[in-house]
Structures are given as structure tokens and as C-alpha cells.
Design an enzyme around this catalytic site. Structure first.
Site, PDB file in Angstrom:
ATOM      1  N   ASP A  52       0.834  -1.200   0.000  1.00 18.54           N
ATOM      2  CA  ASP A  52       0.000   0.000   0.000  1.00 18.54           C
ATOM      3  C   ASP A  52       0.870   1.253   0.000  1.00 18.54           C
ATOM      4  O   ASP A  52       1.976   1.238   0.537  1.00 18.54           O
ATOM      5  CB  ASP A  52      -0.894  -0.039   1.252  1.00 18.54           C
ATOM      6  CG  ASP A  52      -2.067   0.915   1.139  1.00 18.54           C
ATOM      7  OD1 ASP A  52      -2.281   1.511   0.067  1.00 18.54           O
ATOM      8  OD2 ASP A  52      -2.776   1.069   2.154  1.00 18.54           O
ATOM      9  N   GLY A  94       0.148   5.570  -4.268  1.00 17.36           N
ATOM     10  CA  GLY A  94      -0.460   6.871  -4.590  1.00 17.36           C
ATOM     11  C   GLY A  94       0.147   7.976  -3.739  1.00 17.36           C
ATOM     12  O   GLY A  94       0.509   9.050  -4.242  1.00 17.36           O
ATOM     13  N   SER A 149      -7.154  -6.051  -6.108  1.00 14.14           N
ATOM     14  CA  SER A 149      -8.259  -6.678  -5.367  1.00 14.14           C
ATOM     15  C   SER A 149      -9.536  -6.657  -6.205  1.00 14.14           C
ATOM     16  O   SER A 149      -9.652  -5.892  -7.163  1.00 14.14           O
ATOM     17  CB  SER A 149      -8.491  -5.931  -4.055  1.00 14.14           C
ATOM     18  OG  SER A 149      -9.196  -4.743  -4.300  1.00 14.14           O
ATOM     19  N   ASN A 162     -10.726  -3.244  -6.382  1.00 15.14           N
ATOM     20  CA  ASN A 162      -9.959  -2.221  -7.112  1.00 15.14           C
ATOM     21  C   ASN A 162     -10.612  -1.803  -8.432  1.00 15.14           C
ATOM     22  O   ASN A 162     -10.246  -0.775  -9.016  1.00 15.14           O
ATOM     23  CB  ASN A 162      -8.518  -2.670  -7.379  1.00 15.14           C
ATOM     24  CG  ASN A 162      -7.612  -2.592  -6.166  1.00 15.14           C
ATOM     25  OD1 ASN A 162      -6.642  -3.333  -6.044  1.00 15.14           O
ATOM     26  ND2 ASN A 162      -7.914  -1.683  -5.233  1.00 15.14           N
ATOM     27  N   ARG A 176     -11.776   1.805  -8.890  1.00  9.78           N
ATOM     28  CA  ARG A 176     -10.880   2.940  -9.169  1.00  9.78           C
ATOM     29  C   ARG A 176     -11.175   3.526 -10.554  1.00  9.78           C
ATOM     30  O   ARG A 176     -11.748   2.846 -11.402  1.00  9.78           O
ATOM     31  CB  ARG A 176      -9.419   2.480  -9.090  1.00  9.78           C
ATOM     32  CG  ARG A 176      -9.075   2.043  -7.688  1.00  9.78           C
ATOM     33  CD  ARG A 176      -7.594   2.000  -7.475  1.00  9.78           C
ATOM     34  NE  ARG A 176      -7.357   1.670  -6.074  1.00  9.78           N
ATOM     35  CZ  ARG A 176      -6.257   1.939  -5.407  1.00  9.78           C
ATOM     36  NH1 ARG A 176      -5.261   2.538  -6.005  1.00  9.78           N
ATOM     37  NH2 ARG A 176      -6.125   1.620  -4.131  1.00  9.78           N
TER      38      ARG A 176
END
Ligand code: FPP
Length: 243
Positions: free
Chosen positions: A31, A34, A76, A79, A82
Site C-alpha cells: 500500500d 499513490g 483486489s 480495485n 478505481r
């Protein structure tokens, strides 16, 4: 049968307690790509790209450190929420990663494995994955399991349904149907970037895993950080519910 004996039947599959020693299977929630990019005023895509560089180094380190399995949470089942351009960036990186790194895996006895519903990915990536799985299927040194379109609750539901179809809904029977059935038990779960949650990753497998949370953002995560986590792990006393 005493209460204790009844319970012993349930925990029979678990090892005895004691100091953990070397880990066999480590999983990582990678993680912070970003935030890494944002701190540098760079596009998120650059953070993901640097995240892939970190993946490459950590896989090499896992192999050198003798890990039997490394499971990485790359995409995932949630995800897909997004923005489309970010999904497309991640798919592009995955495509490039498999193409560029498969030779190295094949040459170094790394077996590639995918957990999750990878058939839901773009068709050309499914083909790339299946070629890579076939090419490395007989490798035995380290298994790199990449979680793609993976959700742990979905995995458990699928496994329970498969076990039920065979008429045996015991813990062992469900476990045998999980995507990770051919991997050693999960020893250590690492999450980077300071978040402390499991985000639908390996919920079943984490039942007795040790946890290591670090503030390091994924693109900054190095083999040295992995070593630190493994050294800490080795000193942990594992009890599996006993004392
Ligand atoms: C979290 O960062 C990371 C991901 C969404 C996936 C991890 C993907 C990679 C490391 C690249 C692709 C991997 C492979 C194996 C090719 P984030 O975007 O959630 O970061 P943030 O929380 O700081 O926004």
C-alpha cells in the site's frame, strides 16, 4: 470424550507453540503507491511503476532469503472501483511485469502462482498468465503468488461451496479448496503505508499469522525492510491458542 479432547480434534492440524524461527510464507499488502507519488507531485501511475520496481527487488530477496512462498496483493476485486485510467495503468504494468520478469523466474526456480479470479482480467493478460504459470509450474525454490482480482471473502465462499458439493464442510475440507491450498501456512502478513487493516486479503489464512505494519510506503520498501520484518518474526512466540 472430554471437552479438551473434543477441541483437540479441532486444533489437531495446528503446530505446537514455540519460537517462530524462519518464516516459510510471507504475504504483503503493498500500500502507499499513490501517496508516494503525491508527496513528489508525480502522477499516481509513477507511484505504481515504482511499486513494480519494489516488487522485483522483494521477490529477488525472498528467493535469496529462502522463503518458500511470497504472496503479494496486486489487484483486489474491489480495485475495479478505481478510475478507469488507473485500472488501465495497473493492467499495463502487470502485462509489462509478466513479460519482462518471466525469464528471470524461470531461470531461478521461481514458480509463479495466481490467486483470485484472474480470468476476469483482460483476455491477453489471462493468456500471458497462463503461459507463465505453465512455464514455471515445475519450479520449487520459491512460489511467488500474485493476488489478482482477489477477494478473500469471495475465495472463502467459493471454497465452502466446493467443500459442500463434496459433502464435507469441515475446516480442513474448506482449507483444501482455498486458492492457497498448495502453499505453506501463512506465517507473516506485512502491510505498508501505515494503514492497519486487512482489506479482504487472506482473512482465513491470517488466522494465526503474525502481523507487521510499517509506515514505509510501498515504493520505498526494500529487501532490508523485509529482512527486518523476518528477523522480528523469528523471535515471536507463537501459541496457536495454547499457552
Ligand atoms: C496500493 O497503492 C497498491 C495497489 C493498488 C496495488 C499494488 C500494485 C503494484 C505494486 C503494482 C502492480 C503489481 C504487479 C505485481 C505488477 P495505492 O494506490 O492504494 O496507494 P495510496 O493508498 O497511497 O493511494
Amino acid at each position: 470424550m472430554t471437552l479438551r479432547q473434543a477441541h483437540d480434534a479441532r486444533v489437531d492440524g495446528l503446530p505446537g507453540g514455540g519460537y517462530a524461527g524462519p518464516a516459510r510464507h510471507v504475504a504483503i499488502i503493498m500500500d502507499g503507491n499513490g501517496r508516494w507519488a503525491k508527496k513528489r507531485l508525480l502522477p499516481r501511475a509513477v507511484g505504481h511503476k515504482r511499486g513494480v520496481d519494489a516488487v522485483r527487488e522483494v521477490v529477488r530477496a525472498a528467493r535469496h532469503m529462502g522463503l518458500e512462498a511470497l504472496t503479494l496483493y496486486a489487484f483486489s476485486s474491489e480495485n475495479w472501483k478505481r478510475p478507469e485510467d488507473e485500472i488501465s495503468d495497473l493492467m499495463g504494468l502487470l502485462r509489462a511485469f509478466i513479460r519482462s520478469d518471466i525469464d528471470e523466474f524461470a531461470a531461478n526456480d521461481v514458480r509463479l502462482k495466481v490467486i483470485g479470479d484472474y480470468k476476469g482480467l483482460p483476455a491477453d493478460i489471462v493468456t500471458l498468465i497462463e503461459d507463465a504459470l505453465a512455464r514455471t509450474a515445475h519450479n520449487t525454490r520459491t512460489t511467488l503468488a500474485i493476488a489478482l482480482n482477489y477477494g478473500s471473502q469471495q475465495e472463502i465462499a467459493r471454497a465452502a461451496a466446493a467443500a459442500a458439493a463434496k459433502g464435507d464442510v469441515t475446516v480442513a475440507a474448506i482449507e483444501a479448496e482455498l486458492d492457497t491450498a498448495d502453499l505453506p501456512p501463512l506465517d507473516l502478513l506485512i502491510r505498508t503505508s501505515g494503514e492497519v487493516r486487512l482489506s479482504n486479503f487472506l482473512l482465513w489464512q491470517a488466522a494465526y499469522a503474525e502481523m507487521w505494519f510499517t509506515d514505509v510506503l510501498w515504493p520505498d520498501f526494500t529487501p532490508g525492510h523485509l529482512r527486518e520484518a523476518l528477523e522480528h518474526y523469528a523471535t515471536r512466540e507463537r501459541r496457536y491458542g495454547g499457552r
